[in-house]
Motif scaffolding. Sequence first.
Motif, PDB file in Angstrom:
ATOM      1  N   ARG A 183       3.564 -54.694 -53.707  1.00 42.17           N
ATOM      2  CA  ARG A 183       3.962 -53.295 -53.520  1.00 42.17           C
ATOM      3  C   ARG A 183       4.619 -53.093 -52.151  1.00 42.17           C
ATOM      4  O   ARG A 183       5.591 -52.345 -52.019  1.00 42.17           O
ATOM      5  CB  ARG A 183       2.754 -52.379 -53.693  1.00 42.17           C
ATOM      6  CG  ARG A 183       2.188 -52.413 -55.120  1.00 42.17           C
ATOM      7  CD  ARG A 183       1.069 -51.415 -55.330  1.00 42.17           C
ATOM      8  NE  ARG A 183       0.464 -51.556 -56.644  1.00 42.17           N
ATOM      9  CZ  ARG A 183       0.980 -51.057 -57.764  1.00 42.17           C
ATOM     10  NH1 ARG A 183       2.110 -50.356 -57.705  1.00 42.17           N
ATOM     11  NH2 ARG A 183       0.378 -51.239 -58.926  1.00 42.17           N
ATOM     12  N   GLY A 184       4.114 -53.782 -51.137  1.00 41.71           N
ATOM     13  CA  GLY A 184       4.718 -53.660 -49.815  1.00 41.71           C
ATOM     14  C   GLY A 184       6.117 -54.255 -49.780  1.00 41.71           C
ATOM     15  O   GLY A 184       7.039 -53.674 -49.182  1.00 41.71           O
ATOM     16  N   LEU A 186       8.208 -54.614 -52.328  1.00 41.45           N
ATOM     17  CA  LEU A 186       9.113 -53.748 -53.092  1.00 41.45           C
ATOM     18  C   LEU A 186       9.517 -52.520 -52.280  1.00 41.45           C
ATOM     19  O   LEU A 186      10.677 -52.089 -52.330  1.00 41.45           O
ATOM     20  CB  LEU A 186       8.452 -53.315 -54.395  1.00 41.45           C
ATOM     21  CG  LEU A 186       8.350 -54.373 -55.489  1.00 41.45           C
ATOM     22  CD1 LEU A 186       7.487 -53.870 -56.634  1.00 41.45           C
ATOM     23  CD2 LEU A 186       9.740 -54.760 -56.000  1.00 41.45           C
ATOM     24  N   LYS A 187       8.597 -51.980 -51.520  1.00 35.55           N
ATOM     25  CA  LYS A 187       8.905 -50.808 -50.701  1.00 35.55           C
ATOM     26  C   LYS A 187       9.922 -51.165 -49.621  1.00 35.55           C
ATOM     27  O   LYS A 187      10.827 -50.378 -49.321  1.00 35.55           O
ATOM     28  CB  LYS A 187       7.631 -50.266 -50.074  1.00 35.55           C
ATOM     29  CG  LYS A 187       7.828 -48.996 -49.268  1.00 35.55           C
ATOM     30  CD  LYS A 187       6.503 -48.466 -48.739  1.00 35.55           C
ATOM     31  CE  LYS A 187       6.707 -47.186 -47.931  1.00 35.55           C
ATOM     32  NZ  LYS A 187       5.414 -46.643 -47.411  1.00 35.55           N
ATOM     33  N   ARG A 188       9.794 -52.381 -49.048  1.00 39.20           N
ATOM     34  CA  ARG A 188      10.684 -52.779 -47.956  1.00 39.20           C
ATOM     35  C   ARG A 188      12.054 -53.232 -48.443  1.00 39.20           C
ATOM     36  O   ARG A 188      13.071 -52.930 -47.818  1.00 39.20           O
ATOM     37  CB  ARG A 188      10.037 -53.905 -47.133  1.00 39.20           C
ATOM     38  CG  ARG A 188       8.828 -53.492 -46.319  1.00 39.20           C
ATOM     39  CD  ARG A 188       8.404 -54.626 -45.394  1.00 39.20           C
ATOM     40  NE  ARG A 188       8.084 -55.839 -46.121  1.00 39.20           N
ATOM     41  CZ  ARG A 188       6.881 -56.123 -46.623  1.00 39.20           C
ATOM     42  NH1 ARG A 188       5.889 -55.248 -46.482  1.00 39.20           N
ATOM     43  NH2 ARG A 188       6.664 -57.255 -47.274  1.00 39.20           N
ATOM     44  N   GLY A 190      13.128 -53.444 -52.085  1.00 38.20           N
ATOM     45  CA  GLY A 190      13.687 -52.845 -53.282  1.00 38.20           C
ATOM     46  C   GLY A 190      13.512 -53.610 -54.579  1.00 38.20           C
ATOM     47  O   GLY A 190      13.551 -53.017 -55.664  1.00 38.20           O
TER      48      GLY A 190
END
Length: 374
Positions: A183-184, A186-188, A190
């Motif tokens: 999740r981290g 993907l947040k950073r 994409g």
Amino acid sequence: MALATGGVNFVAPPFAMRMAHDLAVLPAFMAEPGSMLITDSDVDAEWLELLHSSFGVDVHAIKRAELRNITDFQIMPWGWSLDLRRRLIKWGASSHCLPTPDAVNHLRGLSHRRVSVLIHLRLRELLGKQLCPVPVELAVAHDVLDFVRHHRNCFVKTPWSSSGRGIYHTINGVAPEFEQWCRGALKRQGSLLCEQALDKTMDLAVEFCCENGKAAIRGFSVFETDSHSQYRHGIVAQGTTLKDRIIALYPDFDGVLAALTQVLDEMVAPHYDGWLGVDMLLFNAESSGKISINPCVEMNLRPTMGAITSVIGDNMLAPGDTAIFRIEQRSSSGAAWPHSDEGIIEDGRLVAGALPLTPPISSALYRAVLEVQK
């Protein structure tokens, strides 16, 4: 790492800055004769003179402030980023000798791991067959977790990373720490690239140089990595020796090379000048019981350790000899580096023993060593 952030101002982690400082002379081994290496270290300048007398390495040191006095040159960095472009201009480099910001951003796009998927698909068209499972790009955590639950033993990779960082090897499905990492990431960045783990028999790479819109093979590298795909050491020999070793396991290697060169001519060479490396691996294919190839684990749009070792193998080793190239690291400085068998040099070739390739000074935390295997 600078590409991952994509910004003009990037502060590298302390370990990366220290490694860049301690290993600053390594690009000299692959530079064209007459090149200049940017370094403000007098120790590095003296070391380059020693390399010239021992091996004929024709590269000289230039300090950053001296860039203001040079009007026409081509800079070949260890990878382009907007931050590097900013720093070069700050040091006095003329902007007309540098790629534009738009060009750097385009190179950032070419460095995205999704390009490896496009390379796989184009190779399948040219060769008329699929050589290995193709990675998939996923942008939703639920989809990534489903992939890992289905395949269990797989690799999940961020779009931009280096030296194995940004790669998560899962072996028992979804663990809580992986879900948090996923999740981290993907947040950073994409999206994430997901691929099945293969029964590897050899890590290898093909080193190319792009110039005038064409890609040309400049060498081969064989290396070993750990379970997280981080570089452990390189196996160094002359290019013909390494290629023969690869072909002995995978006889169709030349056909893959021809197709891959065409793909790079189409996708990369029109937009980029300089070194690039395509990491590959040989693996045991369960379906056929034979060794097959993953022709593009990743593409590094920059010089690599493999580019350095391929040139070293051709220029510093005798035909038939093999050596190990390794980066040694220690936690504290101040003491002398451990002594190893002193290298024996004959006719500009290392024929026995170990040789430091970077200044073996007591303040360094990193050094590069070449050791001949007998």
